[in-house]
Every structure is written in C-alpha cells, then in structure tokens.
Design an enzyme around this catalytic site. Structure first.
Site, short mmCIF file in Angstrom:
data_model
loop_
_atom_site.label_atom_id
_atom_site.label_comp_id
_atom_site.label_asym_id
_atom_site.label_seq_id
_atom_site.Cartn_x
_atom_site.Cartn_y
_atom_site.Cartn_z
N GLY A 134 0.88 -1.29 -0.05
CA GLY A 134 0.15 -0.02 -0.10
C GLY A 134 0.93 1.29 -0.13
O GLY A 134 0.31 2.26 -0.23
N MET A 135 2.01 1.19 0.51
CA MET A 135 3.08 2.45 0.62
C MET A 135 3.77 2.45 -0.49
O MET A 135 4.55 3.27 -0.58
CB MET A 135 3.69 2.37 2.04
CG MET A 135 2.91 2.51 3.16
SD MET A 135 2.14 4.42 3.39
CE MET A 135 3.41 5.24 3.58
N GLY A 136 3.61 1.63 -1.61
CA GLY A 136 4.77 1.77 -2.70
C GLY A 136 5.36 0.43 -3.06
O GLY A 136 5.13 -0.70 -2.35
N LYS A 170 12.30 2.59 -3.36
CA LYS A 170 10.80 2.29 -3.02
C LYS A 170 10.16 3.60 -3.40
O LYS A 170 10.38 4.73 -3.24
CB LYS A 170 10.56 2.68 -1.47
CG LYS A 170 9.14 2.44 -1.07
CD LYS A 170 8.75 2.63 0.36
CE LYS A 170 9.25 1.59 0.93
NZ LYS A 170 8.71 1.69 2.69
N ASP A 229 4.86 -0.16 13.41
CA ASP A 229 4.90 -1.48 12.53
C ASP A 229 5.89 -2.43 12.70
O ASP A 229 6.48 -3.03 11.66
CB ASP A 229 4.31 -0.97 11.22
CG ASP A 229 3.70 -2.16 10.37
OD1 ASP A 229 3.08 -2.97 10.78
OD2 ASP A 229 4.32 -2.48 9.03
#
Length: 890
Positions: free
Chosen positions: A22-24, A41, A134
């Site tokens: 979801g973040m790349g 990224k 996380d």
C-alpha cells in the site's frame, strides 16, 4: 508503479522487484555513481496528489535520516525524477525474519540474540523520538553475518490525515521486501497493540507490545495471536492470551517474565522502556554463556579426573598441599561471619512533639547517622534532629514553619524551606541564614561543591544558588510543547555535576525523570516512574511503586536504568508533594520513611451549634472526605485503600450501607461534588487529571471532560443552577486560576478569575450571586467574596491563621483554625442583601488531629462531619538499615 528492469531513475538503475504494498513498490537497484546496490521504494502516485501526505512523508524521511545505527536499515535519500518520488534505502542482502520463521522457531540462543539486536535498534529510535508503529518479522532483515537490520522506522503513519491510526487494517502502513496480499493484511494486524487495534493514539508502548509478539514468535515458531480473518485476529488480540505453554522449556524465567510485561494489554502496566528489554536479554544471554562455561569447566574437570591415574606419579608431591588448602577453605566457610541482615525499627512521636504526617518532611544525613524531620509541639512546627544512636530528638531554634529539609554533603548543615524562604541552619543549632525567596517550594539538593539546586515554586523550573547565598540562577526551563507545569525534587548523581528531577504533570500516573548538567546543556530522559527518585550507592534508583519502596539498578555514568525493579515491600505513607519519592535515603544503606497511618473516622451528624444530633450506621473506616447530597440522604465518601489511594463510595446515610461509585482503573478519584439536583456526581480522576461526571443510578454512561488538558486541577463543585462545574487550573504563568466548565452546549471551559496568586473556589452562595474565593495573595490563605458570574472587587472576609480559608456550605461560611492540638471549626451565616455580609462568627466543633471535612445539605440545619475514632494516631518514622538485604531474590 511498476518499474521494469533496466529503468533508470537518475543515476539508479532498476535491477529487479523486491516487493509491493500500500505504501509503494520496492526494487533492487544499482547506484551507478557510487557503484553500490540500493533499495528503491517508489511512492504511489496518490502521494504526489496529496500535498499534506507528501510533506509529511518528506519530514519523516528526514527524521529517519537522523537514525544512524548499525541495526537500523539506513536511508540514503529522497529523490524525484520525472514526477516519480522515491526513497533510496540501504540494500540488505539476506532474508526477512518473517521468511526465516516460516521454517520454524529459532534456536534459543539465536532467538535471544536476534531480539536483543531488534531491541537495540528500537531503543535507539525511541531515544531519537521515533516510534516504529509497525514492528513485525517482515520488517526485520537477517544478514548472513548474523546482523539484524530493522526497516521502515518513522514511516508507519496513518494514511488518513489527523487520525490516530488507520481503521482499514488491510492496508499495511509500511512495505516489506517480501509482502504479499495476505501477508500485508494479517502480517500487520497480528502485531498490533490493543490500543492500535482500537484506533487509539499510540506511543512507544505499542512498539514494546509488537516486540513482545516478535520475541514470542522467535521462541515458539508460531504467532502470538492468530485468526482466520482480520476480525478474528483483532478479537484474539483484544480478548485472548498467548499460549504460554508453547514457550520452550529451556526459556529462562526472566525472558518469560519479560514477555508477560511486554504483552500486558493495559498499556499503563506494560514495560515502559524497550531499553529494559534489551538489558534483560543481554543478561539472559550472559547467564546462558556463564552456564555453558560452567558446564564446559565441569566437563574438563571430568576429563582431568579420567586422566588423573596416568598422572598420579607427577602429582603425588602436591597432594598434601592440596589437602591442606582444602581443609583451610572448609574451616573458613564454616566460621565465616554471617552476612549482615536488614534491621527495621520506628521512631515514635514523643509527648512534646507531633511528627509531620507528610514523609516529604524528613531527611537522613548523608552518612545515615542522623535524621531531620518536621514536628510540632502544642503551638507550632519546626525542625527536629535525632541521632539514630540516641533515644531522643532535639528541636532546632529559629526553624518555625520548616518544610522539606535537606542536608549538606558533610552533614554539618541542614537546608529547609518555609512558605516564603529558602534557609540553612547548622545541624547542631545556631544562626539561621536566609538564602532567597520562594513560594510553595518543592524540593532541593546540596552538592559537594557548595551549590544548592532547588524548585522555588510548585509550578516552575529548577534554580541554582550558592549554599552561602547570592543571586539565584535558572537551571532548567519548562517545555511548553510538552505542557510541562513544573520541575521538582532534584537529586545529585555521584559526580556532583548531573541532577535528576521529576517533570510535572505526570502522565498515566508516572513522572518523567529527566537529567540536566549543573553547567547547563540539553536535558535527557532517564526513566518514567510512579514517583520521584533517590540515587543510592553503589548504583540504584529508589522510588515508590504501589505504595512501597522499590529499587532498580542504575548506571549513573550512562544515566540508564537496567534490570527488573524490586520491591522492599515497606509500606509508604502517601505524600502530599507530587513528584517526590516520599522517603529519605543515606549513603550507608539506610532508608527513612513515614509508615502508613490508617486514620479511622466515623460519619456523624452535627446540629446547627455543633452538637451531635445522630450517628450514621456505616462502620468506621479510613474515610478522608464525605460530601452529603442536596437532600441529605446520601453521601459520597472518599475511602483510602491499603496502598493509600482513594476510592469513591456511595453511602446511604439512612440505611448505613456503602456501594462503590468509582470503578477499577480510575486512578485516585478525588474532589467529589454533587449536582444541585442530586442525580450526578462529578470528580477528578487520572494523571493528568480529568473530570468524570457519573449518574448515581448508573442510568447513563459516565461523561469525561478535560481529558486533553494536562494541567493540575482542583474541582470545587457545581454552580447552584447546575450550568457549570467550577474548578481551579494550574498555569505556570499565573499559578492556580478559577475556571468554569459548561455542562451544556460545546463544553468549552472559560476563565472566571485569574491573578498572579493561587486562587481556588470555596463554593457559591445558594442564590449564585457570590463566590467564595480562597487566595494566598497576602502570603496566607484568606477568603474573599467575589461577585458571580462577573467578578468585581474582592471583599476579604477572613484574617489570621485560618486553615484552608473559607468554604460555603448551604447558607453558612465555614472556616477552621488550629488550636493547641486540635482543629477548631467556626461558622458564620451569610446574610441576605445586595452586598455580601456575614453574621458573627461562632464556634462550631473541635476535632482532634489534622484531617477534617464538614458537609451540609442545602438549606438544612445539620452538617455531616468525619470525626476521628479515638485519639488521633501519632505519626512515626520507619527506619530500614542495610536495605539491600531486604531485596527479594530475582
């Protein structure tokens, strides 16, 4: 965005994909300029369209760049080429911990070392103000050399601006090298703390929970919490418990205990610092190494015994000497003096003195041979000194009104405060020297170099002054961004250059303990503890926890705690000075403290002239206050538990029954106040304090107000029309001011009265036209009448030695003053008319002891009072000699 192999982003050439989420997407790339492999990224296109999210990501990238640590995956840059924004990260050649755990648990030694390295990385980030949010096996890389690298620090933010966490758990906040669709969903949720799963704001304690999950999985090869769906998984986290039986049998007891502390669902009870986890793992590894060495030595000895017959001819000449040495050691062991044990005794009040019940008013000389304390005779309080080898104490002349004594390092002088001055006096008696002005001071410490560091007010920073006097100089400053309200109770470390102190307000019933150099410089955080601290040689921090003296190992050079906190189990009297330790410590292993005093009181009815007119059938108890309802049928009593903390109980005054009003988990509820119609009770709870309004019959859920305001508060009560709650709020710039909290509308508090002094509300007249304002404007607490709701000119209505100034109860104004050994209550009627006027004062009741509470229902001709059962107990001082011997075995 998918980038094909061979794509160039500036001087980076994409080699192969590593993962997506979801973040790349993450790619392995070649830095053609520097000739090294990196990880790229590429950020989603949505980031470029959202300026706020893009700006936040850039800020976090800068923060991550500041984390230079061998166990943290490094960031090399944030670049943009052709509208594509991407992070350039350290390429780590290895596999994720998640992939390794898919093959089963790690061997015990490897599991401890891997998690030690993880804790080291997280500790470094926390010390830089970065919370991971996380932490999971997929964000941990293992290299072939055995080095652990933790990835994605500082980037685990919610995608929704302003929200504490993303309620959509299917969106992984970070991106690992080996993410899959299912892995992102459950791989992230499985390591969420309960507060994170509920969508609440999180802090570093959420990382400690996640670390516990990772440690459990490394030891067992299975997830700590699991479920077929995300909902099942979240339910398991919120309600379930790990399978502790799955831990390997050889897992050390201290590691098992560490896991339980990391995985406490109540964040307030969870391990406070990831550095403590790192220390526990280091010590567990050291113990295993030591045990292994011992086994190896035993094996070598066995080999030697096997070979002994072959060497007997060479060792024969030594046999006699060995036997002689063995006999000598055996005799020594049999005749060795026993280790010194702990000694406990009490110093009791004599007829000529009454020891202060507040344990903040005592101090041990540095060598532990004398104790200074505050005590009163029939008319006043002063400093007393008693050598512990003597049978009696002696007063020190000229120390009337003394508070918070502290010793010079050589034990020849004693510093102390009065309400308005910092002073010093020879311990043997003599001339008293004034050093400077203070106002409600909160603690001091005296260095071996002749510097006194002190807190001159209850709501300000620390200052320093020469022990011979001079101009005070500020040492610390309040951090307004953290809503700090005061620095208190300084404590010198052995080097004489570093000072520990308590930071107010407390958070979740814990005080930040900071350290500052005497010559200035940046502050550093040392710990977060339930009380202030004392340093004790050869390397301990002592503080109060759960009403008992508690010891924790402390590295004074690095200013870091280590190991597990150990309780001496000596019960402490709660102190009225927030942020203090509540006991005294000497260099020789002696502790002095105020033993818990259970003042038993009985509820009694008094008539208009103070004569008993009836008793309440409820049994006597450790009641501190009693607030009678407007109809006179019930009362809220503040009852102390065994640790000295308050609980609120609802008393039926007619039936004599008690039922619990406050609930478990409400920290130290106090200042109860009835609504005018008797249907609700408001009270303060928590640390920092907030207001809870609870219906007496429980028909509606309780309401919470001012939870985001960290300031100290004193709840005074309701206005007669029930429209406002009146409370005082501490402000560093103006001390305590009176505020109003609307009970309808937007509930936005507004200021009623502010001055440079400490101002508190003592209640309102029945018609709501006048407020009784208690202020220390004259240097003493005095009562003033002030128009309401718009304040005007104050009218002073008390003078002299009143205690706590004036309190309006129904149609009467009540004040109290100290007699020879008692508290005398006097009362006056509030006269009707356009101006505030009082009738003549008349005696009401005399109560032995110091604790007093009088409460009257509106319009009634009787009052409820807490009367001590029997004579007021005399306070005493507990002494513990050789306190380390009282520590339980770990």
């Amino acid at each position: 965005m998918t980038l094909a192999a061979g794509t160039h982003l500036g001087h980076f050439e994409v080699v192969a994909p590593l993962g997506a989420g979801g973040m790349g997407e993450v790619f392995r790339a070649r830095d053609t300029r520097l000739g090294r492999d990196v990880a790229i990224k590429a950020l989603p296109a949505a980031f470029a369209l959202d300026p706020e999210r893009d700006a936040r990501f850039e800020r976090e990238a800068k923060l991550l760049a500041s984390l230079n640590h061998p166990n943290i995956g490094a960031i090399h840059g944030l670049e943009e080429v052709g509208g594509v924004r991407y992070l350039v990260l350290e390429f780590i050649d290895g596999e994720t911990l998640g992939r390794r755990l898919s093959r089963g648990a790690l061997p015990l030694g490897e599991a401890l070392d891997v998690c030690r390295q993880i804790a080291t990385a997280v500790e470094a980030a926390h010390e830089s103000g970065v919370v991971h949010r996380d932490l999971k096996p997929g964000n941990v890389m293992l290299t072939a050399a055995g080095t652990v690298k933790v990835l994605d620090f500082g980037l685990a933010k919610s995608a929704a601006p302003g929200s504490p966490s993303d309620p959509n758990l299917s969106a992984s906040p970070t991106m690992t090298y080996a993410a899959t669709a299912a892995g992102v969903i459950l791989g992230t949720a499985a390591y969420m703390s309960p507060e994170q799963a509920r969508g609440k704001a999180v802090d570093r304690r959420t990382d400690i929970w996640s670390f516990g999950c990772v440690l459990y999985e490394c030891l067992t090869g299975r997830r700590c919490f699991d479920g077929e769906t995300t909902s099942d998984l979240i339910a398991s986290i919120l309600q379930g418990e790990p399978d502790w039986n799955a831990l390997p049998a050889q897992a050390p007891a201290r590691v098992r205990e560490l896991l339980r502390r990391c995985l406490d669902k109540d964040a307030r009870r969870r391990l406070r610092d990831i550095g403590d986890a790192r220390i526990e793992l280091e010590e567990a590894i050291a113990q295993r190494t030591s045990s292994a060495s011992g086994i190896a030595a035993a094996a070598a000895a066995a080999d030697a015994r096997t070979a002994a017959p072959r060497l007997a001819w060479a060792l024969g000449a030594m046999a006699g000497a060995v036997a002689t040495l063995a006999a000598a050691f055996a005799w020594q062991a049999a005749h060795r003096a026993p280790a010194a044990g702990v000694t406990r005794f009490e110093i009791a009040s004599a007829d000529a003195m009454r020891i202060s019940v507040d344990p903040g008013n005592l101090a041990l000389s540095p060598d532990g041979t004398q104790i200074a304390f505050v005590a009163g005779d029939s008319t006043h309080g002063q400093l007393w000194v008693r050598p512990l080898s003597a049978l009696a104490a002696r007063p020190i002349a000229g120390t009337d009104g003394a508070l918070l004594p502290f010793w010079s390092p050589d034990g020849q002088s004693i510093g102390f405060f009065t309400d308005t001055k910092l002073k010093r006096v020879p311990a043997a008696g003599g001339d008293v020297q004034e050093l400077c002005d203070v106002k409600r001071a909160r603690g001091a410490a005296w260095s071996r170099d002749g510097v006194i560091v002190y807190s001159p007010t209850s709501d300000g920073p620390l200052f320093r002054i020469a022990a011979t006097g001079g101009d005070p100089q500020p040492l610390t400053s309040l951090d307004s961004t953290k809503h700090e309200s005061g620095h208190r109770f300084p404590e010198f470390l052995p080097d004489g250059r570093h000072v520990l102190f308590s930071v107010l307000p407390s958070k979740d019933a814990r005080y930040d303990i900071d350290c500052v150099r005497l010559d200035g410089g940046a502050r550093e955080r040392v710990a977060s503890l339930p009380s202030g601290v004392h340093y004790a040689a050869p390397g301990w921090l002592l503080y109060a926890r759960k009403g008992a003296v508690t010891a924790q190992r402390f590295d004074a050079g690095r200013r870091r705690t280590r190991g597990t906190a150990l309780s001496l189990r000596d019960a402490l009297q709660p102190t009225g000075f927030a942020g203090s330790a509540g006991f005294a410590v000497a260099r020789n292993g002696t502790i002095a403290y105020g033993p818990v005093i259970s003042l038993m009181t009985r509820l009694s009815w008094l008539g208009a002239e103070g004569h008993a007119v009836g008793s309440v059938a409820v049994p006597p108890g450790p009641y501190r206050t009693a607030k009678v309802s407007p109809d006179g049928r019930r009362a809220v009593v503040e009852k102390l538990d065994v640790s000295g903390r308050a609980e609120l109980w609802l008393c039926d005054l007619e039936r004599g029954t008690l039922s619990r009003l406050s609930v478990d988990g409400e920290y130290d509820p106090t200042n109860a106040a009835w609504s005018p119609d008797g249907s609700r009770v408001a009270y303060l709870v928590g640390s920092p304090q907030h207001i809870v309004v609870r219906t007496v019959n429980g028909a509606t859920p309780p309401q919470t107000y001012l939870a985001e305001d960290p300031a100290f508060k004193t709840l005074s009560g309701w206005t007669p029309d029930g429209q406002y709650l009146v409370y005082s709020r501490q402000d560093p710039s103006s001390r305590n001011d009176v505020w109003l909290l609307p009970m309808t509308g937007d509930h936005m508090p507004r200021s009623y009265y502010a001055s440079p002094y400490n101002d508190f509300c003592g209640g309102l007249t029945v018609d709501g036209r006048w407020m009784m304002l208690n202020s220390d404007e004259t240097g003493k607490n005095e009562a003033y009448a002030l128009a309401f709701p718009v304040p005007g000119t104050k009218t002073q209505v008390t003078t002299g030695d009143d205690l706590g100034a004036g309190v309006l109860r129904g149609t009467n104004l009540i004040t109290a003053y100290r007699g020879r050994a008692d508290v005398v209550v006097r009362i006056a009627d509030v006269m009707p008319g356009p101006e505030f006027r009082l009738g003549p004062w008349r005696p009401f009741v005399t109560v032995p002891g110091d604790r007093l509470d009088v409460s009257s229902p509106a319009g009634a001709n009787r009052s409820l009072i807490l009367r001590p059962v029997g004579a007021a107990p005399r306070a005493s001082i507990g002494i513990v000699m050789n306190w380390p011997a009282a520590l339980p075995a770990k």
